[in-house]
Motif scaffolding. Structure first.
Motif, mmCIF file in Angstrom:
data_model
loop_
_atom_site.group_PDB
_atom_site.id
_atom_site.type_symbol
_atom_site.label_atom_id
_atom_site.label_comp_id
_atom_site.label_asym_id
_atom_site.label_seq_id
_atom_site.Cartn_x
_atom_site.Cartn_y
_atom_site.Cartn_z
ATOM 1 N N VAL A 225 63.756 19.646 -1.189
ATOM 2 C CA VAL A 225 62.500 20.036 -2.051
ATOM 3 C C VAL A 225 61.259 19.500 -1.236
ATOM 4 O O VAL A 225 60.375 20.356 -1.042
ATOM 5 C CB VAL A 225 62.433 19.389 -3.528
ATOM 6 N N VAL A 226 61.489 18.399 -0.610
ATOM 7 C CA VAL A 226 60.345 17.830 0.152
ATOM 8 C C VAL A 226 60.002 18.818 1.322
ATOM 9 O O VAL A 226 58.837 19.076 1.650
ATOM 10 C CB VAL A 226 60.482 16.364 0.476
ATOM 11 N N LYS A 227 61.044 19.181 2.031
ATOM 12 C CA LYS A 227 61.024 19.879 3.039
ATOM 13 C C LYS A 227 60.257 21.274 2.870
ATOM 14 O O LYS A 227 59.509 21.794 3.651
ATOM 15 C CB LYS A 227 62.494 20.234 3.651
ATOM 16 N N GLU A 228 60.695 22.029 1.770
ATOM 17 C CA GLU A 228 60.103 23.302 1.138
ATOM 18 C C GLU A 228 58.610 23.195 1.002
ATOM 19 O O GLU A 228 57.732 23.877 1.127
ATOM 20 C CB GLU A 228 60.844 23.849 0.432
ATOM 21 N N ILE A 229 58.148 21.966 0.198
ATOM 22 C CA ILE A 229 56.842 21.721 -0.242
ATOM 23 C C ILE A 229 56.010 21.615 1.112
ATOM 24 O O ILE A 229 54.897 21.879 1.106
ATOM 25 C CB ILE A 229 56.768 20.321 -1.118
ATOM 26 N N ALA A 230 56.498 20.866 2.085
ATOM 27 C CA ALA A 230 55.737 20.648 3.465
ATOM 28 C C ALA A 230 55.554 21.889 4.133
ATOM 29 O O ALA A 230 54.582 22.192 4.589
ATOM 30 C CB ALA A 230 56.792 19.620 4.099
ATOM 31 N N ARG A 231 56.658 22.602 4.237
ATOM 32 C CA ARG A 231 56.489 24.084 4.768
ATOM 33 C C ARG A 231 55.438 24.772 3.990
ATOM 34 O O ARG A 231 54.675 25.394 4.701
ATOM 35 C CB ARG A 231 57.759 24.974 4.765
ATOM 36 N N ILE A 232 55.429 24.799 2.725
ATOM 37 C CA ILE A 232 54.308 25.665 1.970
ATOM 38 C C ILE A 232 52.945 25.179 2.158
ATOM 39 O O ILE A 232 51.969 26.087 2.512
ATOM 40 C CB ILE A 232 54.679 25.579 0.531
ATOM 41 N N LYS A 233 52.794 23.914 2.211
ATOM 42 C CA LYS A 233 51.535 23.097 2.272
ATOM 43 C C LYS A 233 51.070 23.098 3.740
ATOM 44 O O LYS A 233 49.859 22.608 3.910
ATOM 45 C CB LYS A 233 51.524 21.998 1.843
ATOM 46 N N GLY A 234 51.908 23.298 4.872
ATOM 47 C CA GLY A 234 51.825 23.092 6.159
ATOM 48 C C GLY A 234 51.493 21.627 6.418
ATOM 49 O O GLY A 234 50.417 21.378 7.277
ATOM 50 N N ILE A 235 52.059 20.589 5.956
ATOM 51 C CA ILE A 235 51.885 19.267 6.198
ATOM 52 C C ILE A 235 53.064 18.607 6.540
ATOM 53 O O ILE A 235 54.374 19.137 6.354
ATOM 54 C CB ILE A 235 51.076 18.562 4.868
#
Length: 260
Positions: A225-235
């Protein structure tokens, strides 16, 4: 560290290895969990787990699907139990219209009653809302529930409503669904709202993320979940973990707690 804001480790799915699994979570980068009640029995179990494991906390309440047999004596128990040191929220409570029973009127009665309890004992609320978007929002507004703070658990509605909740001061619970191919709505929501209003959750043993979809979920899977949020947010993934951990502590009023 990862903070899992919504888990159900009392579930029978964990009967074979609960102790071992919970003690292994720190090795997977999980620092804290909140065990969430869905009825009186599971609320008691949530408190028990929180008392046994120093990194765990409890939320207590009755899920809308379990309100058919709810009585005032149960509300008395919830009020008394809310004074336990490791109880950090009332929940999960709300509305669920996926099934015909219990009737919406009964669900609304006990939803309002539990909101009143949360206001009385000054605890945040963990909201469950399924196929009941308008009624949930209407009741939150009508009861002044926003003054308690809280989280919209397993958020599944449009990004526009998420923005309304954020404007009211709520957190949005994000879990495994964000990794699903059909999780477009949640991906759009995460893109649209500030990271400062997102908390991580598993709802385990349910909603395991890809690549483990369909298997028993646990807090170690939040790395996906962390990985996907990071991808979406570009962080970076580290930023996602750091910010969502701070958010979880703010949600549950644990800012002064020592990080475990």
């Amino acid at each position: 560290m990862i903070f899992d804001t919504h888990s159900h480790y009392d579930d029978k799915a964990f009967d074979g290895d609960r102790e071992e699994l919970l003690r292994s979570l720190s090795s997977h980068g999980v620092g804290n969990i909140v065990c969430v009640g869905a009825d009186i029995a599971s609320s008691k179990e949530a408190i028990s787990l929180a008392q046994r494991f120093d990194f765990a906390y409890a939320a207590i309440g009755v899920h809308p699907s379990d309100t058919a047999d709810l009585a005032e004596k149960d509300m008395e128990w919830l009020e008394n139990a809310s004074k336990e040191k490791k109880v950090v929220a009332i929940g999960e409570i709300g509305l669920d219209y996926h099934w015909e029973d219990p009737a919406p009127a009964l669900q609304k009665k006990w939803f309002e009653r539990q909101i009143e309890l949360a206001k009385k004992v000054n605890l945040p609320i963990v909201y469950h809302s399924r196929e009941a978007a308008k009624d949930t929002m209407d009741m939150i507004c009508q009861t002044g529930a926003a003054e308690c703070g809280g989280v919209i658990h397993c958020y599944s509605y449009a990004k526009e409503m998420a923005k309304e909740y954020v404007d009211m001061g709520f957190f949005i619970g994000v879990g495994g669904v964000i990794t699903f191919k059909n999780g477009r709505r949640l991906k759009e929501t995460v893109e649209a709202i500030p990271l400062a209003n997102i908390v991580l959750e598993t709802d385990c043993p349910y909603l395991s993320p890809e690549p483990n979809r369909g298997r028993r979920n646990d807090s170690s899977n939040l790395r996906y979940v962390v990985k996907e949020i990071a991808r979406i947010k570009g962080i970076s993934e580290q930023e996602v973990m750091d910010v969502t951990e701070r958010n979880a502590r703010k949600l549950y009023r644990l800012e002064s707690e020592i990080r475990r």
